[in-house]
Scaffold this motif. Structure first.
Motif, PDB file in Angstrom:
ATOM      1  N   GLN A 139      29.455  36.443  37.324  1.00 25.02           N
ATOM      2  CA  GLN A 139      30.826  35.976  37.529  1.00 25.02           C
ATOM      3  C   GLN A 139      31.716  36.600  36.456  1.00 25.02           C
ATOM      4  OE1 GLN A 139      33.387  31.883  37.228  1.00 25.02           O
ATOM      5  NE2 GLN A 139      31.678  31.736  38.649  1.00 25.02           N
ATOM      6  N   ALA A 140      32.853  37.150  36.860  1.00 26.70           N
ATOM      7  CA  ALA A 140      33.750  37.794  35.893  1.00 26.70           C
ATOM      8  C   ALA A 140      35.174  37.770  36.426  1.00 26.70           C
ATOM      9  CB  ALA A 140      33.316  39.236  35.668  1.00 26.70           C
ATOM     10  N   GLU A 141      36.127  37.958  35.494  1.00 21.44           N
ATOM     11  CA  GLU A 141      37.525  38.041  35.924  1.00 21.44           C
ATOM     12  C   GLU A 141      37.709  39.295  36.783  1.00 21.44           C
ATOM     13  OE1 GLU A 141      40.472  37.635  32.800  1.00 21.44           O
ATOM     14  OE2 GLU A 141      42.021  38.612  34.026  1.00 21.44           O
ATOM     15  N   TYR A 142      38.317  39.135  37.933  1.00 26.93           N
ATOM     16  CA  TYR A 142      38.538  40.289  38.816  1.00 26.93           C
ATOM     17  C   TYR A 142      39.673  39.980  39.783  1.00 26.93           C
ATOM     18  CZ  TYR A 142      37.371  44.138  42.051  1.00 26.93           C
ATOM     19  OH  TYR A 142      37.403  45.268  42.836  1.00 26.93           O
ATOM     20  N   HIS A 143      40.659  40.856  39.777  1.00 27.79           N
ATOM     21  CA  HIS A 143      41.826  40.744  40.664  1.00 27.79           C
ATOM     22  C   HIS A 143      42.451  42.131  40.725  1.00 27.79           C
ATOM     23  CE1 HIS A 143      43.679  40.684  36.719  1.00 27.79           C
ATOM     24  NE2 HIS A 143      43.046  39.556  36.423  1.00 27.79           N
ATOM     25  N   PRO A 144      43.520  42.320  41.486  1.00 30.83           N
ATOM     26  CA  PRO A 144      44.031  43.680  41.647  1.00 30.83           C
ATOM     27  C   PRO A 144      44.420  44.380  40.345  1.00 30.83           C
ATOM     28  CG  PRO A 144      44.915  42.276  43.368  1.00 30.83           C
ATOM     29  CD  PRO A 144      44.161  41.379  42.420  1.00 30.83           C
ATOM     30  N   TRP A 145      44.696  43.648  39.267  1.00 33.24           N
ATOM     31  CA  TRP A 145      45.188  44.286  38.031  1.00 33.24           C
ATOM     32  C   TRP A 145      44.087  44.520  37.003  1.00 33.24           C
ATOM     33  CZ3 TRP A 145      47.237  40.034  40.508  1.00 33.24           C
ATOM     34  CH2 TRP A 145      48.299  40.340  41.355  1.00 33.24           C
ATOM     35  N   LEU A 146      42.851  44.160  37.336  1.00 36.40           N
ATOM     36  CA  LEU A 146      41.724  44.386  36.410  1.00 36.40           C
ATOM     37  C   LEU A 146      40.540  44.933  37.210  1.00 36.40           C
ATOM     38  CD1 LEU A 146      40.558  44.046  33.502  1.00 36.40           C
ATOM     39  CD2 LEU A 146      39.656  41.825  34.268  1.00 36.40           C
ATOM     40  N   ALA A 147      40.231  46.208  37.025  1.00 38.72           N
ATOM     41  CA  ALA A 147      39.094  46.815  37.737  1.00 38.72           C
ATOM     42  C   ALA A 147      37.785  46.314  37.135  1.00 38.72           C
ATOM     43  CB  ALA A 147      39.180  48.333  37.620  1.00 38.72           C
ATOM     44  N   GLN A 148      36.741  46.245  37.953  1.00 37.52           N
ATOM     45  CA  GLN A 148      35.417  45.827  37.472  1.00 37.52           C
ATOM     46  C   GLN A 148      34.344  46.720  38.114  1.00 37.52           C
ATOM     47  OE1 GLN A 148      34.740  44.134  35.014  1.00 37.52           O
ATOM     48  NE2 GLN A 148      35.899  42.245  34.829  1.00 37.52           N
ATOM     49  N   ASP A 149      34.630  48.028  38.184  1.00 42.22           N
ATOM     50  CA  ASP A 149      33.744  48.947  38.910  1.00 42.22           C
ATOM     51  C   ASP A 149      32.301  48.902  38.407  1.00 42.22           C
ATOM     52  OD1 ASP A 149      36.120  49.588  40.025  1.00 42.22           O
ATOM     53  OD2 ASP A 149      36.204  51.644  39.269  1.00 42.22           O
ATOM     54  N   GLU A 150      32.140  48.867  37.077  1.00 41.14           N
ATOM     55  CA  GLU A 150      30.774  48.968  36.538  1.00 41.14           C
ATOM     56  C   GLU A 150      29.953  47.721  36.870  1.00 41.14           C
ATOM     57  OE1 GLU A 150      30.705  50.198  32.425  1.00 41.14           O
ATOM     58  OE2 GLU A 150      28.500  50.300  32.421  1.00 41.14           O
ATOM     59  N   LEU A 151      30.548  46.537  36.693  1.00 37.07           N
ATOM     60  CA  LEU A 151      29.803  45.301  37.003  1.00 37.07           C
ATOM     61  C   LEU A 151      29.486  45.227  38.497  1.00 37.07           C
ATOM     62  CD1 LEU A 151      31.612  42.578  34.838  1.00 37.07           C
ATOM     63  CD2 LEU A 151      29.307  43.501  34.502  1.00 37.07           C
ATOM     64  N   ILE A 152      30.442  45.640  39.324  1.00 35.08           N
ATOM     65  CA  ILE A 152      30.203  45.569  40.776  1.00 35.08           C
ATOM     66  C   ILE A 152      29.115  46.561  41.178  1.00 35.08           C
ATOM     67  CG2 ILE A 152      31.268  45.968  43.048  1.00 35.08           C
ATOM     68  CD1 ILE A 152      33.857  44.771  41.824  1.00 35.08           C
ATOM     69  N   MET A 165      43.272  49.137  51.181  1.00 32.85           N
ATOM     70  CA  MET A 165      42.294  48.800  50.132  1.00 32.85           C
ATOM     71  C   MET A 165      42.563  49.673  48.890  1.00 32.85           C
ATOM     72  SD  MET A 165      40.200  46.373  51.168  1.00 32.85           S
ATOM     73  CE  MET A 165      38.758  46.466  50.118  1.00 32.85           C
ATOM     74  N   GLU A 166      42.828  50.960  49.136  1.00 26.53           N
ATOM     75  CA  GLU A 166      43.070  51.883  48.013  1.00 26.53           C
ATOM     76  C   GLU A 166      44.381  51.567  47.296  1.00 26.53           C
ATOM     77  OE1 GLU A 166      42.675  55.749  49.842  1.00 26.53           O
ATOM     78  OE2 GLU A 166      40.584  55.260  50.339  1.00 26.53           O
ATOM     79  N   ARG A 167      45.403  51.205  48.048  1.00 26.83           N
ATOM     80  CA  ARG A 167      46.697  50.870  47.412  1.00 26.83           C
ATOM     81  C   ARG A 167      46.541  49.656  46.488  1.00 26.83           C
ATOM     82  NH1 ARG A 167      51.581  49.931  51.250  1.00 26.83           N
ATOM     83  NH2 ARG A 167      52.734  49.902  49.298  1.00 26.83           N
ATOM     84  N   VAL A 168      45.757  48.662  46.918  1.00 24.69           N
ATOM     85  CA  VAL A 168      45.573  47.477  46.060  1.00 24.69           C
ATOM     86  C   VAL A 168      44.737  47.861  44.826  1.00 24.69           C
ATOM     87  CG1 VAL A 168      44.731  45.097  45.921  1.00 24.69           C
ATOM     88  CG2 VAL A 168      45.770  45.915  48.047  1.00 24.69           C
ATOM     89  N   ALA A 169      43.680  48.652  45.047  1.00 25.56           N
ATOM     90  CA  ALA A 169      42.824  49.059  43.914  1.00 25.56           C
ATOM     91  C   ALA A 169      43.640  49.848  42.880  1.00 25.56           C
ATOM     92  CB  ALA A 169      41.649  49.893  44.423  1.00 25.56           C
ATOM     93  N   ALA A 170      44.645  50.583  43.349  1.00 26.31           N
ATOM     94  CA  ALA A 170      45.447  51.418  42.437  1.00 26.31           C
ATOM     95  C   ALA A 170      46.363  50.584  41.532  1.00 26.31           C
ATOM     96  CB  ALA A 170      46.278  52.413  43.253  1.00 26.31           C
ATOM     97  N   LEU A 171      46.444  49.267  41.772  1.00 21.45           N
ATOM     98  CA  LEU A 171      47.266  48.406  40.903  1.00 21.45           C
ATOM     99  C   LEU A 171      46.593  48.133  39.553  1.00 21.45           C
ATOM    100  CD1 LEU A 171      48.409  45.708  43.536  1.00 21.45           C
ATOM    101  CD2 LEU A 171      49.793  47.579  42.583  1.00 21.45           C
ATOM    102  N   ALA A 172      45.287  48.439  39.451  1.00 21.69           N
ATOM    103  CA  ALA A 172      44.531  48.106  38.232  1.00 21.69           C
ATOM    104  C   ALA A 172      45.183  48.725  37.002  1.00 21.69           C
ATOM    105  CB  ALA A 172      43.090  48.591  38.376  1.00 21.69           C
ATOM    106  N   GLU A 173      45.346  47.892  35.964  1.00 16.14           N
ATOM    107  CA  GLU A 173      46.007  48.370  34.740  1.00 16.14           C
ATOM    108  C   GLU A 173      45.371  47.721  33.507  1.00 16.14           C
ATOM    109  OE1 GLU A 173      50.049  46.984  35.441  1.00 16.14           O
ATOM    110  OE2 GLU A 173      49.515  44.968  34.750  1.00 16.14           O
ATOM    111  N   GLY A 174      44.143  47.241  33.644  1.00 16.84           N
ATOM    112  CA  GLY A 174      43.453  46.652  32.491  1.00 16.84           C
ATOM    113  C   GLY A 174      44.037  45.312  32.063  1.00 16.84           C
ATOM    114  N   TYR A 175      44.679  44.606  32.994  1.00 17.31           N
ATOM    115  CA  TYR A 175      45.325  43.319  32.670  1.00 17.31           C
ATOM    116  C   TYR A 175      44.282  42.193  32.697  1.00 17.31           C
ATOM    117  CZ  TYR A 175      48.328  39.217  33.603  1.00 17.31           C
ATOM    118  OH  TYR A 175      48.941  37.990  33.583  1.00 17.31           O
ATOM    119  N   ARG A 176      43.906  41.715  31.498  1.00 23.58           N
ATOM    120  CA  ARG A 176      42.890  40.671  31.392  1.00 23.58           C
ATOM    121  C   ARG A 176      43.576  39.366  31.003  1.00 23.58           C
ATOM    122  NH1 ARG A 176      37.384  40.937  31.006  1.00 23.58           N
ATOM    123  NH2 ARG A 176      37.241  43.185  30.726  1.00 23.58           N
TER     124      ARG A 176
END
Ligand code: NAP
Length: 275
Positions: A159-172, A252-263
């Protein structure tokens, strides 16, 4: 169209991918919110000893009248209780407070910097063997910590924080490689969804809301689950109404592109996230 709730395999169990978050939902409001969420159709409730609402979560499940076997309950042991004995005592106290017979998924809420993780993971295996919890997992672990945990215990959910503004590619990717589940917490960015122009545009195209687009985006990614919290009954219904539309690849790609490291959740005891 996929109109069914998405179900994830967690060990030998089946976890509904859309759950109901209960952090900061307390007292009578918690009992009523949980009972109402189950009436709406949610079959997965996320709590923790630290939320101080396990009694109310259990009461809400009982009040709903939904068969216990059909509801997935996740709770968590606080990071200051990770020595073997405290871990066992903490999980047993959660079981008592919930009063639902068993816990479906027990998570280490945060890693502790002063207790080697093998100790709580061994205690979790004991609790699993005794039937206190059916499945075990970790929360707020870095990728390196998750890999280490997977080496020593049958961890079946991250379980981890994950939403459009925080990518979690490695954990996923770790979850995919190990065939385990990944649960996104703060999936609405704590309400930020409502202000986002990209989500709003995509939502208008589908006749949906920005929150529904964010949740759909999460659940369209295997093996991702999401646990939105909503104290408003309207939000609870809106957030569950996401199984009648599909986001296209470009959306899907447009939402993923919102990622900006916002934790959003980054307390002083959090691990160094990039290690
Ligand atoms: P969240 O679910 O991302 O956001 C909750 C906020 O979004 C609330 O203010 C809610 O408002 C609003 N909201 C809900 N539905 C909405 C909608 N359809 N449109 C607009 N706004 C909406 O935040 P969260 O509570 O941080 O995360 C969810 C759950 O994850 C928690 O409750 C908890 O169970 C879990 N969690 C776990 C950890 C961990 O360390 N493992 C950390 C944080 C959270 P209303 O309340 O007014 O409806």
């Amino acid at each position: 169209m996929d109109t069914q709730q998405k179900i994830l395999e967690v060990g030998d169990g089946h976890m509904p991918a859309l759950g109901f978050g209960t952090w900061q939902v307390e007292g009578k409001e918690c009992v009523e919110s949980v009972a109402d969420a189950l009436l709406v159709g949610y079959r997965h409730v996320d709590t923790a000893e630290a939320y101080e609402n396990e009694r109310e979560v259990g009461a809400g499940v009982r009040r709903s009248g939904v068969d216990r076997e059909k509801v997935w309950i996740t709770t968590k042991v606080w990071w200051e209780h990770l020595s073997r004995d405290e871990c066992i005592a903490s999980a047993e106290a959660s079981l008592d407070r919930l009063d639902l017979g068993w816990i479906d998924l027990l998570l280490i809420h945060w890693p502790a910097y002063d207790v080697p993780m093998d100790e709580p993971l061994a205690a979790f295996r004991e609790l699993q063997a005794r039937g206190v919890t059916r499945h075990i997992g970790v929360s707020n672990f870095t990728p390196a910590m998750v890999r280490r945990a997977l080496d020593v215990a049958p961890v079946s959910c991250i379980q981890a924080e994950y939403h459009p503004w925080l990518a979690q590619d490695e954990l996923i990717q770790i979850a995919r490689d190990h065939d385990i589940a990944f649960t996104a917490y703060s999936p609405l960015g704590r309400g930020r969804v409502a202000q986002d122009e990209t989500l709003r545009e995509i939502a208008e195209h589908h006749g949906k809301s920005p929150a529904q687009v964010a949740l759909r985006w999460l659940l369209q990614q295997p093996p991702v689950a999401a646990i939105p919290r909503a104290s408003s009954p309207e939000h609870r219904r809106e957030n569950f109404d996401i199984f009648d539309f599909v986001l296209a690849d470009d959306e899907m790609e447009r939402v993923a592109a919102l990622a900006e490291g916002y934790r959003i959740i980054d307390p002083e005891f959090a691990p160094a996230w990039d290690r």
